[in-house]
Design a protein around this motif. Structure first.
Motif, PDB file in Angstrom:
ATOM      1  N   SER A   1      22.719  37.098  17.610  1.00  7.70           N
ATOM      2  CA  SER A   1      23.913  37.804  17.153  1.00  7.70           C
ATOM      3  C   SER A   1      25.119  36.909  17.417  1.00  7.70           C
ATOM      4  O   SER A   1      25.301  36.422  18.522  1.00  7.70           O
ATOM      5  CB  SER A   1      24.059  39.140  17.875  1.00  7.70           C
ATOM      6  N   GLY A   2      25.904  36.672  16.382  1.00 11.04           N
ATOM      7  CA  GLY A   2      27.081  35.823  16.556  1.00 11.04           C
ATOM      8  C   GLY A   2      26.870  34.403  16.056  1.00 11.04           C
ATOM      9  O   GLY A   2      27.826  33.704  15.762  1.00 11.04           O
ATOM     10  N   LEU A   3      25.598  33.968  15.952  1.00  8.32           N
ATOM     11  CA  LEU A   3      25.357  32.629  15.390  1.00  8.32           C
ATOM     12  C   LEU A   3      25.569  32.681  13.881  1.00  8.32           C
ATOM     13  O   LEU A   3      25.282  33.690  13.249  1.00  8.32           O
ATOM     14  CB  LEU A   3      23.910  32.189  15.639  1.00  8.32           C
ATOM     15  N   PRO A   4      26.051  31.569  13.265  1.00 10.43           N
ATOM     16  CA  PRO A   4      26.135  31.549  11.807  1.00 10.43           C
ATOM     17  C   PRO A   4      24.728  31.536  11.207  1.00 10.43           C
ATOM     18  O   PRO A   4      23.763  31.151  11.882  1.00 10.43           O
ATOM     19  CB  PRO A   4      26.860  30.232  11.512  1.00 10.43           C
ATOM     20  N   ALA A   5      24.612  31.941   9.917  1.00  6.62           N
ATOM     21  CA  ALA A   5      23.286  32.063   9.287  1.00  6.62           C
ATOM     22  C   ALA A   5      22.506  30.748   9.356  1.00  6.62           C
ATOM     23  O   ALA A   5      21.296  30.755   9.605  1.00  6.62           O
ATOM     24  CB  ALA A   5      23.431  32.542   7.850  1.00  6.62           C
ATOM     25  N   ASP A   6      23.173  29.590   9.188  1.00  3.19           N
ATOM     26  CA  ASP A   6      22.410  28.328   9.209  1.00  3.19           C
ATOM     27  C   ASP A   6      21.945  27.989  10.625  1.00  3.19           C
ATOM     28  O   ASP A   6      20.898  27.361  10.819  1.00  3.19           O
ATOM     29  CB  ASP A   6      23.184  27.171   8.561  1.00  3.19           C
ATOM     30  N   GLY A   7      22.689  28.453  11.636  1.00  2.00           N
ATOM     31  CA  GLY A   7      22.260  28.261  13.027  1.00  2.00           C
ATOM     32  C   GLY A   7      20.994  29.059  13.305  1.00  2.00           C
ATOM     33  O   GLY A   7      20.119  28.624  14.064  1.00  2.00           O
ATOM     34  N   ILE A   8      20.900  30.217  12.661  1.00  2.00           N
ATOM     35  CA  ILE A   8      19.728  31.074  12.835  1.00  2.00           C
ATOM     36  C   ILE A   8      18.514  30.417  12.177  1.00  2.00           C
ATOM     37  O   ILE A   8      17.415  30.421  12.729  1.00  2.00           O
ATOM     38  CB  ILE A   8      20.029  32.493  12.285  1.00  2.00           C
ATOM     39  N   VAL A   9      18.727  29.792  11.010  1.00  2.00           N
ATOM     40  CA  VAL A   9      17.632  29.065  10.336  1.00  2.00           C
ATOM     41  C   VAL A   9      17.181  27.898  11.223  1.00  2.00           C
ATOM     42  O   VAL A   9      15.987  27.677  11.423  1.00  2.00           O
ATOM     43  CB  VAL A   9      18.063  28.550   8.941  1.00  2.00           C
ATOM     44  N   LYS A  10      18.155  27.183  11.789  1.00  2.00           N
ATOM     45  CA  LYS A  10      17.815  26.046  12.664  1.00  2.00           C
ATOM     46  C   LYS A  10      17.031  26.498  13.892  1.00  2.00           C
ATOM     47  O   LYS A  10      16.197  25.759  14.413  1.00  2.00           O
ATOM     48  CB  LYS A  10      19.089  25.321  13.111  1.00  2.00           C
ATOM     49  N   ALA A  11      17.309  27.727  14.344  1.00  2.00           N
ATOM     50  CA  ALA A  11      16.588  28.249  15.511  1.00  2.00           C
ATOM     51  C   ALA A  11      15.130  28.591  15.168  1.00  2.00           C
ATOM     52  O   ALA A  11      14.342  28.894  16.053  1.00  2.00           O
ATOM     53  CB  ALA A  11      17.302  29.487  16.058  1.00  2.00           C
ATOM     54  N   GLY A  12      14.778  28.556  13.866  1.00  2.00           N
ATOM     55  CA  GLY A  12      13.369  28.741  13.501  1.00  2.00           C
ATOM     56  C   GLY A  12      13.061  30.017  12.754  1.00  2.00           C
ATOM     57  O   GLY A  12      11.902  30.409  12.633  1.00  2.00           O
TER      58      GLY A  12
END
Ligand code: ATP
Length: 235
Positions: A66-77
């Motif tokens: 929660s709070g991460l940008p959408a591309d950060g969430i993709v990078k997280a896997g």
């Protein structure tokens, strides 16, 4: 592992998802059942950072999303394959796929491995790699959408109604591919109208109604549950 706790979200300050708790264990296939409008898409869009939650949290492998940008969430896997596919219709299949690998672009070798892997999974996409995505059949376009999500090298794939609008035989092929992806070790969080077919390939399941989790359990328990059988399996 994905842990969703007390998640509420909606549109224009009106919540349609109310304090939802959902867990998708690493490497497992978790299915979310529910009638149209029960909140499955809203939940998935909130998990992947497209919508902001009004309450609650989403954690993935110990990281708060929660709070991460959408591309950060993709990078997280975590990869989200949206309802309705959203391909670039005029672009060749392969370009659509490579766009899915954009977050991994620094590692060219990995992108090539991923591309080879999705072509192995969906050989027809290799045959049609130079064709504009919009000229493919509905089932093949769904394969492009799934393959594009896999190109981001996820450990969890979120699939929103991959069989939408597909004939029964094509639906079976798509769900077979989903089961194969899961056997390859990728966790899957799946929303699916074909409850029986989905529960057959799933480990765990949740039933949403009016934005709330009303039932959850192992796929076997849900297949045997009288309420599920009546409401979703037509038995
Ligand atoms: P479906 O299978 O039809 O997609 P769903 O279970 O995925 O159903 P959602 O799409 O999450 O359900 O919809 C939940 C509720 O939110 C519904 O009442 C719907 O009308 C409402 N809703 C969905 N999208 C929007 C939007 N963009 N703006 C306002 N309300 C919306």
């Amino acid at each position: 592992m994905l842990t969703v706790r007390g998640l509420s979200a909606g549109y224009d300050a009106v919540d349609v998802l109310h304090a939802v708790d959902v867990t998708a264990r690493a490497g497992e296939l978790t299915v979310v059942l529910g009638a149209n409008g029960s909140g499955k898409t809203t939940m998935f869009r909130t998990i992947s950072g497209i919508l902001r939650p009004s309450a609650g949290s989403v954690e993935f492998d110990g990281t708060r999303l929660s709070g991460l940008p959408a591309d950060g969430i993709v990078k997280a896997g975590l990869a989200h394959c949206p309802e309705g596919r959203h391909l670039f219709a005029k672009m060749p299949v392969e370009k659509n796929l490579l766009l899915g690998g954009y977050v991994r672009r620094r590692n060219r070798r990995r992108v090539h491995e991923l591309l080879a892997h999705v072509y192995e999974l969906f050989p027809v996409l290799h045959d049609k790699r130079h064709h504009p995505a919009g000229t493919l059949s509905g089932g093949q376009q769904q394969m492009v959408a799934i393959a594009r999500a896999l190109m981001s090298d996820p450990s969890l794939l979120i699939l929103d109604e991959p069989s939408m609008g597909l004939a029964p035989l094509v639906t079976a092929q798509v769900l077979d591919a989903v089961a194969q992806i899961n056997r390859d070790g990728i966790g899957v969080l799946l929303a699916e109208q074909n409850a029986q077919a989905a529960l057959r390939i799933a480990h765990h399941g949740y039933v949403l109604a009016e934005g709330r989790v009303v039932l959850s359990g192992t796929a076997t328990d849900l297949l045997d549950d009288p309420e599920v059988r009546e409401a979703y399996l037509g038995v």
